[in-house]
Design a protein around this motif. Structure first.
Motif, PDB file in Angstrom:
ATOM      1  N   GLY A 251       0.458  -1.044  -0.132  1.00  0.00           N
ATOM      2  CA  GLY A 251       0.180   0.151  -0.331  1.00  0.00           C
ATOM      3  C   GLY A 251       0.857   1.441   0.434  1.00  0.00           C
ATOM      4  N   VAL A 252       1.649   0.907  -0.298  1.00  0.00           N
ATOM      5  CA  VAL A 252       3.382   3.109  -0.349  1.00  0.00           C
ATOM      6  C   VAL A 252       3.731   2.564  -1.547  1.00  0.00           C
ATOM      7  CG1 VAL A 252       5.281   3.714   0.522  1.00  0.00           C
ATOM      8  CG2 VAL A 252       3.791   2.611   2.029  1.00  0.00           C
ATOM      9  N   CYS A 266       7.413   4.780   9.301  1.00  0.00           N
ATOM     10  CA  CYS A 266       6.805   6.157   8.546  1.00  0.00           C
ATOM     11  C   CYS A 266       7.112   5.796   7.244  1.00  0.00           C
ATOM     12  CB  CYS A 266       6.135   6.550   8.951  1.00  0.00           C
ATOM     13  SG  CYS A 266       5.463   6.435  10.755  1.00  0.00           S
ATOM     14  N   ASP A 273       0.938  13.092   2.026  1.00  0.00           N
ATOM     15  CA  ASP A 273       0.435  11.905   2.868  1.00  0.00           C
ATOM     16  C   ASP A 273       1.173  11.224   4.015  1.00  0.00           C
ATOM     17  OD1 ASP A 273      -2.642  11.479   2.473  1.00  0.00           O
ATOM     18  OD2 ASP A 273      -2.427  10.782   1.102  1.00  0.00           O
ATOM     19  N   ARG A 275       2.240   7.228   5.855  1.00  0.00           N
ATOM     20  CA  ARG A 275       1.574   6.014   5.805  1.00  0.00           C
ATOM     21  C   ARG A 275       1.857   5.321   6.869  1.00  0.00           C
ATOM     22  NH1 ARG A 275      -2.764   4.930   2.968  1.00  0.00           N
ATOM     23  NH2 ARG A 275      -3.210   5.938   1.458  1.00  0.00           N
ATOM     24  N   CYS A 276       1.879   4.367   7.756  1.00  0.00           N
ATOM     25  CA  CYS A 276       2.676   3.951   8.738  1.00  0.00           C
ATOM     26  C   CYS A 276       2.771   2.520   8.789  1.00  0.00           C
ATOM     27  CB  CYS A 276       2.535   4.175  10.459  1.00  0.00           C
ATOM     28  SG  CYS A 276       3.182   5.755  10.492  1.00  0.00           S
ATOM     29  N   TRP A 277       3.073   1.767   9.026  1.00  0.00           N
ATOM     30  CA  TRP A 277       2.480  -0.006   9.440  1.00  0.00           C
ATOM     31  C   TRP A 277       3.285  -0.759  10.277  1.00  0.00           C
ATOM     32  CZ3 TRP A 277       5.566   2.557   6.074  1.00  0.00           C
ATOM     33  CH2 TRP A 277       6.955   2.324   5.842  1.00  0.00           C
ATOM     34  N   GLY A 283      -1.948   4.321  10.840  1.00  0.00           N
ATOM     35  CA  GLY A 283      -2.305   3.995   9.718  1.00  0.00           C
ATOM     36  C   GLY A 283      -1.915   5.592   8.038  1.00  0.00           C
ATOM     37  N   HIS A 284      -2.574   5.843   8.173  1.00  0.00           N
ATOM     38  CA  HIS A 284      -2.161   7.492   8.095  1.00  0.00           C
ATOM     39  C   HIS A 284      -2.802   8.549   7.746  1.00  0.00           C
ATOM     40  CE1 HIS A 284      -5.457   7.013   5.586  1.00  0.00           C
ATOM     41  NE2 HIS A 284      -5.652   7.649   5.055  1.00  0.00           N
ATOM     42  N   LYS A 285      -2.223   9.510   7.889  1.00  0.00           N
ATOM     43  CA  LYS A 285      -2.681  11.117   7.844  1.00  0.00           C
ATOM     44  C   LYS A 285      -2.446  12.024   6.927  1.00  0.00           C
ATOM     45  CE  LYS A 285       0.319  12.526  11.017  1.00  0.00           C
ATOM     46  NZ  LYS A 285       0.170  13.101  12.761  1.00  0.00           N
ATOM     47  N   ARG A 286      -3.217  13.130   6.425  1.00  0.00           N
ATOM     48  CA  ARG A 286      -2.290  13.692   5.851  1.00  0.00           C
ATOM     49  C   ARG A 286      -1.417  15.309   7.295  1.00  0.00           C
ATOM     50  NH1 ARG A 286      -2.200  16.048   0.614  1.00  0.00           N
ATOM     51  NH2 ARG A 286      -3.765  14.425   0.401  1.00  0.00           N
TER      52      ARG A 286
END
Length: 289
Positions: A251-252, A266, A273, A275-277, A283-286
């Motif tokens: 997903g990245v 991350c 955006d 995205r983290c795992w 999950g993700h944020k702006r």
């Protein structure tokens, strides 16, 4: 390279720096790195200085109290250096021309301006990775002075995890040494840096804990190492606690920057955006603009 005078005939860990040539280091730090028990800084004049507590081999000062072979030498080492906190930064011996420093749990590495890498500190997992000083660098020993990492040239970036380290070379490949899960796909533990198979066009490498991630030129991210909390980002945390080979983070894409902690990672995307795992991430944020 700046050289220091050592007491002759002493075994590993019992080298006493009696005096060093050259002038004093600049008081301006241009980069800092933090390990579990200590910290190091790259100084404006290309020297490296470290400070911290107890695990004095990681300070690169040339000697540890615990390994001093003679009782009268033990008395020459301040108790603060042997057991307590070393508040005043100590200059890493026999090292100049430093372009970057990276600290692990209780080892540290420095990238020289000539593309070579030097490491010191705990060598229990082969963090020092040297063939050149076999008479001094024994597996499981503490190495209180910089030793060159074997078979590694052209490094343009270094990073250190808990018990391993990696370097990105100018040709876009990544070479690692230390704990076996961070070495080549052969799984062998050798006293030198080894290339990570299947990696090319790498633009950034980051290590955290026992996991390592790389940013590829096409904007994808690949990780390997410990995966008990999903640190590698491939969705296999329950079935694979260790991922031995670089695996794409699900997903990245279009990533521009990466960061890796002990149990999570991350990536900042080109559209801002994030995205983290891994463990306990949203999950993700702006990001704010």
């Amino acid at each position: 390279m700046r050289r220091c005078l050592f007491w002759p005939g002493l075994a590993l860990g019992g080298l006493l720096a009696l005096g060093c040539g050259g002038g004093s280091s600049s008081k301006v730090a241009t980069q800092v790195t933090v390990g579990e028990y200590f910290a190091c800084a790259r100084m404006g004049d290309g020297a490296a200085r470290c400070w911290g507590s107890r695990r004095t081999a990681a300070l690169g000062a040339g000697m540890t109290h615990r390994t001093a072979p003679l009782e009268f030498l033990r008395g020459l080492i301040p108790a603060s250096l042997a057991y307590g906190a070393v508040i005043k930064p100590l200059q890493v011996v026999n090292l100049d021309g430093v372009a970057e420093v990276a600290a692990g749990r209780d080892h540290a590495c420095a990238r020289h301006t000539n593309g070579r890498v030097w490491c010191w500190g705990n060598n229990s997992y082969g963090q020092i990775a040297s063939e050149e000083r076999k008479e001094l660098v024994g597996r499981g020993e503490e190495v209180p002075f910089p030793v060159r990492v074997s078979r590694l040239e052209g490094a343009v970036q270094i990073t250190s995890g808990t018990n391993h380290a990696c370097a990105r070379r100018s040709d876009g490949t990544v070479w690692c040494w230390g704990e076996p899960t961070h070495k080549s796909s052969s799984g062998r533990s050798e006293p030198y840096a080894q290339p990570m198979a299947g990696l090319s066009s790498v633009t950034d490498v980051r290590a955290g804990g026992e996991t390592t991630c790389v940013l590829i030129g096409d904007g994808t991210v690949r990780c390997w190492g410990r995966n008990d909390y999903g640190q590698t980002g491939d969705g296999t945390a329950r079935s694979r606690t260790v991922v031995a080979k670089p695996t794409r983070v699900a997903g990245v894409k279009d990533a521009a920057q990466i960061a890796v902690g002990r149990t999570h990672g991350c990536a900042k995307l080109r559209n801002n955006d994030v995205r983290c795992w891994g463990r306990e991430v949203s999950g993700h944020k702006r990001l704010p603009t």
